[in-house]
Structure formats: C-alpha cells, structure tokens
Write an enzyme that holds these catalytic residues in place. Sequence first.
Site, PDB file in Angstrom:
ATOM      1  N   MET A   1       0.849  -1.202   0.000  1.00  0.00           N
ATOM      2  CA  MET A   1       0.000   0.000   0.000  1.00  0.00           C
ATOM      3  C   MET A   1       0.881   1.248   0.000  1.00  0.00           C
ATOM      4  SD  MET A   1      -2.817   1.245   2.827  1.00  0.00           S
ATOM      5  CE  MET A   1      -1.666   1.760   4.094  1.00  0.00           C
ATOM      6  N   ASN A   2       0.488   2.277  -0.810  1.00  0.00           N
ATOM      7  CA  ASN A   2       1.063   3.603  -0.584  1.00  0.00           C
ATOM      8  C   ASN A   2      -0.055   4.626  -0.380  1.00  0.00           C
ATOM      9  OD1 ASN A   2       1.622   2.846  -3.591  1.00  0.00           O
ATOM     10  ND2 ASN A   2       1.770   5.045  -3.726  1.00  0.00           N
ATOM     11  N   ASP A   3      -0.116   5.705  -1.128  1.00  0.00           N
ATOM     12  CA  ASP A   3      -0.953   6.862  -0.775  1.00  0.00           C
ATOM     13  C   ASP A   3      -2.403   6.562  -0.373  1.00  0.00           C
ATOM     14  OD1 ASP A   3       1.253   7.609  -2.270  1.00  0.00           O
ATOM     15  OD2 ASP A   3       0.127   8.692  -3.781  1.00  0.00           O
TER      16      ASP A   3
ATOM     17  N   TRP B   1       5.924  -1.956  -4.676  1.00  0.00           N
ATOM     18  CA  TRP B   1       5.086  -1.166  -5.582  1.00  0.00           C
ATOM     19  C   TRP B   1       4.939  -1.898  -6.914  1.00  0.00           C
ATOM     20  CZ3 TRP B   1       5.275   1.440 -10.266  1.00  0.00           C
ATOM     21  CH2 TRP B   1       4.268   2.405 -10.472  1.00  0.00           C
TER      22      TRP B   1
ATOM     23  N   PHE C   1      -3.692   5.365 -10.577  1.00  0.00           N
ATOM     24  CA  PHE C   1      -2.878   6.166  -9.649  1.00  0.00           C
ATOM     25  C   PHE C   1      -3.775   6.970  -8.708  1.00  0.00           C
ATOM     26  CE2 PHE C   1       1.758   6.706 -11.309  1.00  0.00           C
ATOM     27  CZ  PHE C   1       1.922   5.334 -11.346  1.00  0.00           C
ATOM     28  N   SER C   2      -3.127   7.821  -7.910  1.00  0.00           N
ATOM     29  CA  SER C   2      -3.843   8.518  -6.839  1.00  0.00           C
ATOM     30  C   SER C   2      -4.904   9.486  -7.340  1.00  0.00           C
ATOM     31  CB  SER C   2      -2.843   9.271  -5.967  1.00  0.00           C
ATOM     32  OG  SER C   2      -2.152   8.346  -5.176  1.00  0.00           O
TER      33      SER C   2
ATOM     34  N   ARG D   1      -0.711  14.337 -12.534  1.00  0.00           N
ATOM     35  CA  ARG D   1      -1.430  13.317 -11.763  1.00  0.00           C
ATOM     36  C   ARG D   1      -1.965  13.804 -10.415  1.00  0.00           C
ATOM     37  NH1 ARG D   1       4.033  11.309 -11.814  1.00  0.00           N
ATOM     38  NH2 ARG D   1       5.051  11.454  -9.774  1.00  0.00           N
TER      39      ARG D   1
ATOM     40  N   GLU E   1       3.629  16.003  -6.007  1.00  0.00           N
ATOM     41  CA  GLU E   1       2.638  14.932  -6.025  1.00  0.00           C
ATOM     42  C   GLU E   1       1.525  15.219  -5.014  1.00  0.00           C
ATOM     43  OE1 GLU E   1       5.217  11.056  -7.216  1.00  0.00           O
ATOM     44  OE2 GLU E   1       5.360  11.526  -5.095  1.00  0.00           O
TER      45      GLU E   1
ATOM     46  N   TRP F   1       9.463   7.267   0.327  1.00  0.00           N
ATOM     47  CA  TRP F   1       9.895   6.593  -0.903  1.00  0.00           C
ATOM     48  C   TRP F   1      11.360   6.186  -0.856  1.00  0.00           C
ATOM     49  CZ3 TRP F   1       6.920   3.988  -3.696  1.00  0.00           C
ATOM     50  CH2 TRP F   1       5.624   4.400  -3.994  1.00  0.00           C
TER      51      TRP F   1
HETATM   52  C1  FRU Z   1       2.876   9.473  -4.548  1.00  0.00           C
HETATM   53  C2  FRU Z   1       2.703   8.806  -5.894  1.00  0.00           C
HETATM   54  C3  FRU Z   1       1.658   9.548  -6.698  1.00  0.00           C
HETATM   55  C4  FRU Z   1       1.166   8.500  -7.652  1.00  0.00           C
HETATM   56  C5  FRU Z   1       1.210   7.254  -6.799  1.00  0.00           C
HETATM   57  C6  FRU Z   1       1.562   6.012  -7.568  1.00  0.00           C
HETATM   58  O1  FRU Z   1       3.369   8.645  -3.573  1.00  0.00           O
HETATM   59  O2  FRU Z   1       3.939   8.746  -6.578  1.00  0.00           O
HETATM   60  O3  FRU Z   1       2.135  10.707  -7.335  1.00  0.00           O
HETATM   61  O4  FRU Z   1      -0.131   8.753  -8.122  1.00  0.00           O
HETATM   62  O5  FRU Z   1       2.173   7.484  -5.790  1.00  0.00           O
HETATM   63  O6  FRU Z   1       1.377   4.881  -6.773  1.00  0.00           O
END
Ligand code: FRU
Length: 501
Positions: free
Chosen positions: A22-24, A48, A80-81, A150, A202, A294
């Site tokens: 998991m990220n954002d 990722w 993506f986010s 994005r 971002e 990151w």
């Molecule tokens: C931020 C990011 C966003 C992107 C997403 C991809 O952490 O790089 O800019 O949409 O993660 O997983």
Amino acid sequence: MSLQIQHDYRGAYHFSPARGWMNDPNGMVYLDGEYHLFFQYHPFGETWGPMHWGHAVSDNLVHWRELPIALAPDELGTIFSGSAVVDWHNTTGFFPEQPGLVAIFTHHDEQPGQMVRQSQSLAYSHDRGRTWQKYAGNPVLTCETRPDFRDPKVFRYEPDNSWIMIVTCGQTVALYRSFNLLQWSELSVFGEGIGSHDGVWECPDIFPLPVHNGEPDEQRWIMLVSIGDAGTSAEGSRTQYFIGQFDGTHFIPDEASQQVRWLDHGRDNYAGVSWSDIPAADGRRLYIGWMSNWRYANTTPTGSWRGAMTIARELLLEKGVDGSLQLLQIPVSELEQCRHSLLQLEQATLEQVRTALAPLRLRSYELHVVLSTTASVEWEVLSDGQHRTVIGVDAVAGTLYIDRTVSGDEVFHDHFAGRHEAVLSANEAALSAHVQVRELRIFVDRGSVEVFADGGRAVMTDLVFPTAGAERLGLMSCSDEQNEKPRISVAVYDVSTSRQA
Ligand code: FRU
C-alpha cells in the site's frame, strides 16, 4: 550479536492492508455515516507494482474494515492517486435517483518505447463505494505536454457552483474548473519559483481553513504538496504546505509562504490529503497520510504486507501573537473515545514515574506527558533494554526529537537509522500565548511512533522496526534548569485495536 527481529509490525490501531503493498491514501470521502479510505494498492506483491485502489471503511476514523478492491487497471492504464466526492446535485448525470460517489483518479499508461502518459479519469458508485463503474468517456482530462500529470483532488467551490481540481504537473500544480466533472478548463498554474523543488510534486490538496484563534470570518486557503524523493535531500519524500488566498481562479500565497514550510518533521508522513464531504455540523478538516518514505518504502521489513497510514488527524490554522500563521495537526478526538487508561500520575517525581512504568510491557498505546516548558526529557519506547526508540525534548535548544539509530532493525536501508528533529521554539510567541506547560502526545503502535507536541505545533511521524520483546517504556532522563526536582504528569492509555483477529 544477532538481533532477534519481530515480524509483527502491523499496527493495532493504524490502517494497513491484510496483505500486499500500500502507498498513498486516495478518495477519502464521507457518506452516510461512513468514512471511506481508498488507497494505492498492489494486491499481488509486497513492493510497488500495477496500481489498484484498495478500499476500507470506518465509522470512527480509528477502526477500519478492509473491503474488496474498488478499482483495477484497465486498457487505459493502472489506477494512480486521486480523490472522491459526493455528487449531491447530479451534476454528472450519473445519479438520477439519489446522490452517489464519483472518484477522480489518474490513469497511468506505460508502454515499452513510448512516453509515459498520465490522464485524469472518473468512476462512479451507486452503492456507497462497494461497486464502481468506470466512465465510458475516460479520460476526461489529458495533457500532451506534461509527462507527470497526476493525483487530482477535486472539491466543490460554492461561490460559482463549480468543481475545482488541483492536479500536479511536474514541479507545479494546475487548477481546473468544471460544472459537471466531465469537461474541464484550465484556470491557473502555481509553483514556479516558490516552495521546495527537491523532487516531483505529487498529491496536492487545497482547502479553506478558519484561523481558529483569529477574527470571526478570518480564513485562509491551505495548499498541501508532497515532494517526491529525487535522492538529493536527507529527508527523502515529504509534504510542504502554503498558506494564501484562492479567488476562484488563482492561488495567491501569503508573503510568509516564500519560506518553505513542512507539515511533519519526522520521515514517515507522505502523500496525505484531506477528507471530502465532512458534514458542515462537524466542520473539521480531517487528514491522513501514508506512513512511509519513498527512500526506503519498498524495503521495510514487514513481511506479507507493506505500508500503513498515520492516525487520522485534524488540521487547524493558528495565529501566533506575532501574527504568523501555522498549520497544526492534532489527533482526531475519536481516538480519545477508543482508549482506556492504564496509568495516571499527576505531578510525579522522576522516581515515581520510573517505578510506575517499570512493570509495563506494551507495544500499542498512547503516552501523554505534561511538563514544564523549561524541562528537558528523554523517553524510551519499544525498548528491550539495548535497542530502543528515543523521544526527547531539549528545552535549551528548543527541539523535539526522535532517535531511531538503535531502534531494532535499521540496517535494511542505509538511510533509515537516524535522529530527526523539530523546532519547538520557532513559534515562541504562540507558545507563550497559549501554552504554559509543554504537552506531548505520543502514539506508539508496534512499528510506528507519532509525536504531537504543544497541541500539534510540532509533529513528528517515524516508522521503527523493534526487536522481538521490545515492549518497555521508560523515562530515561528529566532535568530542569529552573527546578532541581522537576515534576511530570504522565498518562498511559491502551488504544483499542482495529485489527480483526
Ligand atoms: C505518490 C505517488 C503519486 C502516484 C502514486 C503512484 O506517492 O507517486 O504521485 O499517483 O504514488 O502509486
């Protein structure tokens, strides 16, 4: 000597997926008594990968229930986010019967030998986010000239009944307007020559906040922008903020925004944005961030899951007596309803505190400390006697710090170990106006430490990976130049778990 590393770092009261990467946080929206938390998710691996939107819901921002995946990659790319809103007035035409949710996200398309393409798309749900339909006319917003384009965050702008989108473009953000979420026109671009340009911009957000101790009607617009890790700063990825005005077309930063301001002074609070559609009667600006960086996110030693969110926080804007404005983060009040007291000591001596803490063995809790602003203090948490995370206040230097140099497993990445600092004295004017004593709220949860000092004026969020059995909590030192026998008030709370057995 070999370390015995524990592998159960999954927080008891923090959201993390049961398995996978998991990220954002994405698409945070409130509807019908439920807080939704979608998230960047790779269900088939612990690093990722092709991004989906995972999904969780909560009725109190503390206990989260993971639901099936909301959005999966399609012929336009991976997901993506982005954000989500309630379309109360059927501006899209998707909701002839009753209001529903619209997700606005980035389609990310990467084909061998071709330039990466990022465009903004929609999906909608008639059943409280349980199932989603992608809009047939996707994408709704493209840009040929911007490779990094994005993370759209959309909000309702009442003065002209429009929707406004903020979206990043390389190292700036662009604002767009729409009346139906389907057609968008560009309003303005912000970011050149201001703020940190240590990396790609971002996950932006923009919202109004009242100055909570200001004149009646005094408000500002806050812009959050996360800065990716280009490898050039010691801190890795982190989130900056600007304070200014928004006139419906442009964001106009206050003079003070010429100086870079960071939201959090730990290493592990990234890509956070705020909830949409919080009822006016509540009125809070609620926020959650991804608790990683990151720089090393893909290598943290967590096992079959990887990535957690911070605790949910409320954002407040405060004016110091010198007139300067500062964004504060405070833990949501729901956390107080989900805790029970294990220990309370009022105005205790150092020895009394040590004696009371000695028998405790805890990995998930809140530690609440009140002491004089002239006192320096050092706590150890998640300690086995040899490895520990140190949280301290240096009253002489005016700093708050977390030291994870010898916290357990720090060797998985060269840049993980270290001591991180936040300045406590910068807003001395605000401190003397509002705070006679220093207050620390420290949230410890197996693999993380979040410290909120002085009502959220200095905040630090750090991951840690303690050894097995590192469950001790102790007061290492306390000294006060103005008082030979300093007294401290301490409370320890168990925070009830959100994990299903
Ligand atoms: C931020 C990011 C966003 C992107 C997403 C991809 O952490 O790089 O800019 O949409 O993660 O997983």
